[in-house]
Design an enzyme around this catalytic site. Structure first.
Site, PDB file in Angstrom:
ATOM      1  N   ASP A  57       0.850  -1.188   0.000  1.00 46.94           N
ATOM      2  CA  ASP A  57       0.000   0.000   0.000  1.00 46.94           C
ATOM      3  C   ASP A  57       0.884   1.235   0.000  1.00 46.94           C
ATOM      4  O   ASP A  57       1.770   1.383   0.859  1.00 46.94           O
ATOM      5  CB  ASP A  57      -0.913   0.015   1.231  1.00 46.94           C
ATOM      6  CG  ASP A  57      -1.970  -1.083   1.176  1.00 46.94           C
ATOM      7  OD1 ASP A  57      -1.965  -1.867   0.205  1.00 46.94           O
ATOM      8  OD2 ASP A  57      -2.793  -1.155   2.108  1.00 46.94           O
ATOM      9  N   ASP A 109     -15.419  -3.172  -1.930  1.00 47.54           N
ATOM     10  CA  ASP A 109     -15.052  -2.883  -0.538  1.00 47.54           C
ATOM     11  C   ASP A 109     -16.339  -2.666   0.231  1.00 47.54           C
ATOM     12  O   ASP A 109     -17.148  -1.807  -0.138  1.00 47.54           O
ATOM     13  CB  ASP A 109     -14.180  -1.633  -0.463  1.00 47.54           C
ATOM     14  CG  ASP A 109     -12.954  -1.724  -1.361  1.00 47.54           C
ATOM     15  OD1 ASP A 109     -12.408  -2.830  -1.487  1.00 47.54           O
ATOM     16  OD2 ASP A 109     -12.551  -0.690  -1.921  1.00 47.54           O
TER      17      ASP A 109
END
Length: 240
Positions: free
Chosen positions: A8, A129
């Protein structure tokens, strides 16, 4: 079941967030390309990259880091975060990533995603998500009224590469994946399902593999050395 180490990116650094909260950030390295080499040296054959700045800003931000990762890793990479236009997707593919993850705009304009998947067959991953089963968008800052399963079913017949399903409440918390939601997703559509969020132990990996999922993204557990990547890869193969 493929194991995807997560990298990330925020501000050019390798970080992890808790539950997608930008205020709960841990920095694990200032050289993402070096981190990519580390995971490949330990057996990774595919990497999952997230441009956290891009997800928040609505356009790709960490292109330089992504390019360096692709070169350093020498294995396929998929990238999500801030991909809201066809130009963004083209740009990311030109950086050398193999697949692009589309989340926010997929919810807001499913027809656009359908056309995009036909323009780039096998190159587009639908990123779903969810918080309490509802789809979240815009870097997880907003939660919609659309059920994750409904969105998956709507897109199931399109030439997508896979679906990445993330339970936000589990992400970065090391509390285990949402096995029930993942099993429901796998049963609802024929597309490959990649689990994301909450993996903390090898037993988590075993349980996910038994659901016959295509893959599993692992982040904080690897960075905090709670799981060895080689062990996770072995369990992903042997537990199905």
């Amino acid at each position: 079941m493929q194991i995807f180490p997560a990298i990330d990116l925020r501000g050019g650094q390798c970080v992890r967030l808790r539950q997608g909260d930008y205020a709960q950030e841990t920095v694990f390295g200032d050289d993402p390309a070096d981190m990519a080499r580390r995971w490949v040296d330990q057996g990774a054959t595919y990497l999952h990259l997230v441009d956290l700045d891009g997800a928040k800003e609505g356009h790709p931000v960490n292109g330089d880091s992504v390019r360096r990762i692709v070169v350093a890793a020498g294995v396929p990479c998929q990238l999500g975060g801030g991909m809201r236009t066809e130009d963004h997707v083209t740009e990311a593919l030109n950086w050398g990533v193999s697949r692009v993850v589309i989340g926010t705009r997929a919810l807001k304009e499913p027809g656009w995603l359908q056309g995009l998947s036909r323009r780039f067959p096998g190159k587009i991953v639908l990123g779903i998500d969810a918080r309490q089963g509802q789809v979240a968008t815009d870097g997880w800052l907003n939660v919609s009224q659309v059920a994750a399963l409904d969105l998956a079913r709507q897109c199931a017949a399109w030439p997508l590469a896979a679906i990445v399903y993330t339970d936000i409440s589990r992400d970065g918390m090391l509390e285990g994946p949402n096995l029930t939601a993942l099993a429901e997703m796998a049963a609802a559509v024929q597309l490959p399902i990649i689990a994301s969020g909450g993996v903390a132990t090898l037993e988590d990996v075993r349980r996910l593999a038994r659901l016959n999922l295509a893959g599993c993204i692992v982040g904080r557990a690897l960075y905090e050395d709670k799981i060895k990547l080689a062990d996770a890869i072995r369990e992903g193969v042997s537990s199905q």
